[in-house]
Design a protein around this motif. Structure first.
Motif, mmCIF file in Angstrom:
data_model
loop_
_atom_site.group_PDB
_atom_site.id
_atom_site.type_symbol
_atom_site.label_atom_id
_atom_site.label_comp_id
_atom_site.label_asym_id
_atom_site.label_seq_id
_atom_site.Cartn_x
_atom_site.Cartn_y
_atom_site.Cartn_z
ATOM 1 N N VAL A 86 10.453 11.430 -1.418
ATOM 2 C CA VAL A 86 10.384 10.062 -1.926
ATOM 3 C C VAL A 86 9.050 9.813 -2.627
ATOM 4 C CG1 VAL A 86 10.403 7.633 -1.272
ATOM 5 C CG2 VAL A 86 11.950 9.231 -0.150
ATOM 6 N N ASN A 87 7.968 10.280 -2.059
ATOM 7 C CA ASN A 87 6.643 10.058 -2.629
ATOM 8 C C ASN A 87 5.945 11.347 -3.044
ATOM 9 O OD1 ASN A 87 6.663 7.248 -2.475
ATOM 10 N ND2 ASN A 87 6.008 7.273 -0.348
ATOM 11 N N VAL A 88 6.716 12.387 -3.305
ATOM 12 C CA VAL A 88 6.144 13.660 -3.752
ATOM 13 C C VAL A 88 6.936 14.155 -4.956
ATOM 14 C CG1 VAL A 88 5.539 16.022 -3.119
ATOM 15 C CG2 VAL A 88 5.464 14.235 -1.384
ATOM 16 N N LEU A 89 6.240 14.310 -6.074
ATOM 17 C CA LEU A 89 6.863 14.801 -7.299
ATOM 18 C C LEU A 89 6.190 16.088 -7.734
ATOM 19 C CD1 LEU A 89 6.971 11.482 -9.353
ATOM 20 C CD2 LEU A 89 8.787 12.445 -7.953
ATOM 21 N N GLN A 90 6.938 16.903 -8.449
ATOM 22 C CA GLN A 90 6.376 18.114 -9.049
ATOM 23 C C GLN A 90 6.503 17.990 -10.553
ATOM 24 O OE1 GLN A 90 7.222 22.095 -7.363
ATOM 25 N NE2 GLN A 90 8.168 22.526 -9.340
ATOM 26 N N GLU B 209 0.877 -1.175 0.000
ATOM 27 C CA GLU B 209 0.000 0.000 0.000
ATOM 28 C C GLU B 209 0.914 1.225 0.000
ATOM 29 O OE1 GLU B 209 -3.409 0.296 0.217
ATOM 30 O OE2 GLU B 209 -3.846 -1.841 0.346
ATOM 31 N N GLN B 210 0.815 2.057 -1.026
ATOM 32 C CA GLN B 210 1.649 3.259 -1.115
ATOM 33 C C GLN B 210 0.837 4.399 -1.714
ATOM 34 O OE1 GLN B 210 4.681 4.181 -0.188
ATOM 35 N NE2 GLN B 210 5.369 2.218 0.596
ATOM 36 N N THR B 211 1.276 5.614 -1.441
ATOM 37 C CA THR B 211 0.650 6.807 -2.003
ATOM 38 C C THR B 211 1.729 7.667 -2.643
ATOM 39 O OG1 THR B 211 -1.086 6.782 -0.337
ATOM 40 C CG2 THR B 211 -0.709 8.865 -1.471
ATOM 41 N N LEU B 212 1.441 8.136 -3.840
ATOM 42 C CA LEU B 212 2.333 9.035 -4.563
ATOM 43 C C LEU B 212 1.576 10.332 -4.832
ATOM 44 C CD1 LEU B 212 4.980 9.541 -6.235
ATOM 45 C CD2 LEU B 212 3.732 8.614 -8.191
ATOM 46 N N LEU B 213 2.191 11.459 -4.500
ATOM 47 C CA LEU B 213 1.578 12.766 -4.735
ATOM 48 C C LEU B 213 2.310 13.490 -5.847
ATOM 49 C CD1 LEU B 213 1.130 13.928 -1.026
ATOM 50 C CD2 LEU B 213 -0.602 12.948 -2.517
ATOM 51 N N LEU B 214 1.554 14.061 -6.772
ATOM 52 C CA LEU B 214 2.111 14.890 -7.832
ATOM 53 C C LEU B 214 1.469 16.262 -7.726
ATOM 54 C CD1 LEU B 214 2.854 12.096 -9.169
ATOM 55 C CD2 LEU B 214 2.528 13.259 -11.317
ATOM 56 N N ARG B 215 2.280 17.270 -7.678
ATOM 57 C CA ARG B 215 1.742 18.622 -7.675
ATOM 58 C C ARG B 215 2.258 19.345 -8.902
ATOM 59 N NH1 ARG B 215 5.010 22.279 -3.239
ATOM 60 N NH2 ARG B 215 6.582 22.925 -4.730
ATOM 61 N N TYR B 216 1.559 20.377 -9.266
ATOM 62 C CA TYR B 216 1.967 21.168 -10.428
ATOM 63 C C TYR B 216 2.880 22.292 -9.977
ATOM 64 C CZ TYR B 216 -1.675 18.704 -12.971
ATOM 65 O OH TYR B 216 -2.444 17.726 -13.551
#
Length: 186
Positions: A100-104, A84-91
């Motif tokens: 590790v789990n946050v990308l722009q 179970e994992q969560t990945l966040l992408l923001r603009y």
């Protein structure tokens, strides 16, 4: 190259709501990556994308088995996994990995390929010590056996050495008796 395109998610066509995706991760998936950790597998990945104006949240649920090599016997075995994992992408103004789990990503990004993220999450779930099930049972039996525990006795020297009157011993520890005889020549 065509095989990895199966893991592209088109961000432009998606509305601001939740979207569900399912992926079958088999031996062909693991062949996409140059690695020797995972020999193959049979997993199912469910990915839920929650899209809003400023943020994309990917919730990964991966379940199945991977084929590994036993560290002790070098035989192949199936190891069950559930991730179970969560990945966040923001603009933002440029493509960056913020955590590790946050990308722009830039607002004009049309596709996001999640193949590498799927592989990374599976790889992180593989145990450091890869043991076939029969060895895991043996190790568990040893841990449960109260007689298997030993007593460790540590000694730095005898008390007689201190009573000799040699107070000029090195602070590093007890002196070898051969060097103690040389010290008496002073």
């Amino acid at each position: 190259m065509k095989e990895i395109k199966k893991y592209d998610i088109n961000l432009v066509k998606l509305g601001n709501k939740s979207h569900s995706y399912e992926f079958e991760l088999d031996n062909r998936f693991f062949e996409l990556f140059e690695q020797e950790l995972i020999l193959g597998g049979n997993l199912k990945a469910e990915v839920v994308l929650h899209k809003s104006e400023l943020l994309l949240q990917f919730d990964f649920h991966i379940k199945g088995t991977v084929r590994l090599t036993c560290d002790r016997s070098l035989e192949e075995f199936e190891h069950p996994l559930e991730v179970e994992q969560t990945l966040l992408l923001r603009y933002g103004p440029e493509d960056l990995e913020l955590d590790v789990n946050v990308l722009q990503v830039t607002p004009d990004t049309q596709y996001i390929n999640i193949a590498q993220h799927l592989y990374d999450y599976i790889g992180l779930a593989v145990p450091m010590k890869k043991l076939a099930p029969r060895f895991l049972e043996e190790d568990q039996e040893r841990e449960d056996d109260p007689e298997a525990e030993g007593l460790l006795i540590y000694s730095t020297g005898s008390d007689e050495d201190d009573e000799d009157g040699n107070d000029d011993d090195d602070e590093d520890g007890p002196v070898d008796p051969r060097f103690a005889a040389l010290k008496k020549l002073k």
